[in-house]
Design a protein around this motif. Sequence first.
Motif, PDB file in Angstrom:
ATOM      1  N   THR A 251      -8.221 -16.054  19.433  1.00  0.00           N
ATOM      2  CA  THR A 251      -9.185 -15.027  19.078  1.00  0.00           C
ATOM      3  C   THR A 251     -10.546 -15.634  18.791  1.00  0.00           C
ATOM      4  O   THR A 251     -10.709 -16.849  18.768  1.00  0.00           O
ATOM      5  N   ASP A 252     -11.491 -14.776  18.565  1.00  0.00           N
ATOM      6  CA  ASP A 252     -12.819 -15.190  18.141  1.00  0.00           C
ATOM      7  C   ASP A 252     -12.743 -15.642  16.669  1.00  0.00           C
ATOM      8  O   ASP A 252     -11.964 -15.068  15.898  1.00  0.00           O
ATOM      9  N   PRO A 253     -13.534 -16.616  16.280  1.00  0.00           N
ATOM     10  CA  PRO A 253     -13.497 -17.044  14.872  1.00  0.00           C
ATOM     11  C   PRO A 253     -13.743 -15.903  13.888  1.00  0.00           C
ATOM     12  O   PRO A 253     -13.327 -15.967  12.728  1.00  0.00           O
ATOM     13  N   GLY A 254     -14.394 -14.827  14.340  1.00  0.00           N
ATOM     14  CA  GLY A 254     -14.671 -13.693  13.456  1.00  0.00           C
ATOM     15  C   GLY A 254     -13.406 -13.091  12.860  1.00  0.00           C
ATOM     16  O   GLY A 254     -13.424 -12.594  11.727  1.00  0.00           O
ATOM     17  N   THR A 255     -12.310 -13.121  13.593  1.00  0.00           N
ATOM     18  CA  THR A 255     -11.042 -12.569  13.076  1.00  0.00           C
ATOM     19  C   THR A 255     -10.637 -13.325  11.816  1.00  0.00           C
ATOM     20  O   THR A 255     -10.349 -12.731  10.768  1.00  0.00           O
ATOM     21  N   ILE A 256     -10.611 -14.644  11.941  1.00  0.00           N
ATOM     22  CA  ILE A 256     -10.177 -15.494  10.833  1.00  0.00           C
ATOM     23  C   ILE A 256     -11.195 -15.394   9.686  1.00  0.00           C
ATOM     24  O   ILE A 256     -10.824 -15.281   8.513  1.00  0.00           O
ATOM     25  N   SER A 257     -12.465 -15.417  10.053  1.00  0.00           N
ATOM     26  CA  SER A 257     -13.533 -15.368   9.065  1.00  0.00           C
ATOM     27  C   SER A 257     -13.434 -14.103   8.206  1.00  0.00           C
ATOM     28  O   SER A 257     -13.705 -14.129   6.998  1.00  0.00           O
TER      29      SER A 257
END
Length: 454
Positions: A138-144
């Motif tokens: 996924t895009d780091p935005g998910t984790i962030s």
Amino acid sequence: MKKKDFTRRRFIATVSAGSVAAAASNVVSPFGNITYFNRQSGKLAILGGDPVRKNKDWPKWPYVDEKMVDGIVKTTRSGIWCRIQSETGTVPTFEKEYASLMGTRGCVSTGSGTQALNTCVEALGIGPGDEVITSPLTDPGTISSILTSRALPVMADLDRESFQIDPDEIEKRITPNTKAIMPVLIGGQPCNMDRIMAIAAKHNLRVIEDAAQAHLGVYKGKKLGTIGDLGCFSFQASKTIACGEGGAVIGNNEELMDKCFTVQNHGTNHQGRTVVGGPKYRMNEFEAAILLGQLPGVKERFAIRNKNAAYLNSRLKDFPGLVPQKLYEGTESGSYYLYMTTYKKEHFDNAPRSKFLRALEAEGVSLSAYLPNGLHREPWTEHILNLKVYQKMYSPERLKQYRDELSCPNCDKAIDEIAMIWASGPLLGSEQDMDDIINAVMKVHENRDKLNSL
Ligand SMILES: Cc1ncc(COP(=O)(O)O)c(C=O)c1O
């Protein structure tokens, strides 16, 4: 498709006598369903041959028209630049129109997809000590969005053929601290949502759909983003509905949607009372003006991408070298933000994917490897394990187990094998454009004996 200067990659080919003979004999594909339109076999462009596609642009993305430009000018002149200045400004209007497009009771816009996801995490009361299970692809935005609330993102491995989170792996990672599942609808296609919703019901977990890539896709009659408790979208410039940076949460539970509004409005509710601490994630009126300009024609563009994807799938059906993303039963349509395939190097003389992609790019068809790593292999994991707040909120045993379980072998394989198209623009092309993609793949396949020496 990205246009690149290929000349730096072009070098004098050491073409063997055998490969010249193969090109000259116009080898017929051994795969039944693969027929050539506008056959362009011959020497690979990367070795100095004629490219399959020359002097032809791919449909441009993001979508722009004069009405949209007028909308921005109008917003500029109006002086209404912020959503709190008017209840009938572009932001509230967009929220109404997007909710109506998605068929939900509510929509709360934000400044990005990452902010939309974090708005949901906060609105559901998820914080330090809690765990959210999500996908590593996924895009780091998910984790962030999970880390911003100091919760623990727990990554479950993928189904290798669909690139989607594997429900069996989700179940293995549930602990007493798990509060939610955040399935990522990668490529804009559905996960196995029936299984995910059943697991959530069994373990009393919330579901936040990361539909950042999945505008308008449908699974078993339901729009993606409307199946879980809340659904989140991104309108970042490359997405199939785009405004540069922007996001939205949609849902049907009014109380929860009110909480989402309050969170993104620095904790201030619809009645103007500041009731909780919260970030300020408000979308601005210029972003919404562009989004309003994107909505006319959105369904037509969605239908074209789906038609072209179905055509590519049908052309690749009997070709084992490039296998389209597996779609779960019940998938009625996808956003086709990405058109994803698995590159099977054993059908290309074991040539590494990078050489296949370079050869293809020289033919005028650009596929990409997508991400360099699954998020489970990025350094942030070590960073949070060493942060005081995580060491305080989670037991040493839990953090050790977390570190030990940071392995997602199917995701690692997918990272090595994905060959995909950034599809928002290209999949709006003509059937001839789609044929160019297939012809380029087949041309490289015919010349596979040259790939290893590139
Ligand atoms: C799957 C996924 N989740 C979350 C995000 C974050 O969205 P944004 O870039 O709008 O913050 C993206 C953006 O690419 C995404 O693809």
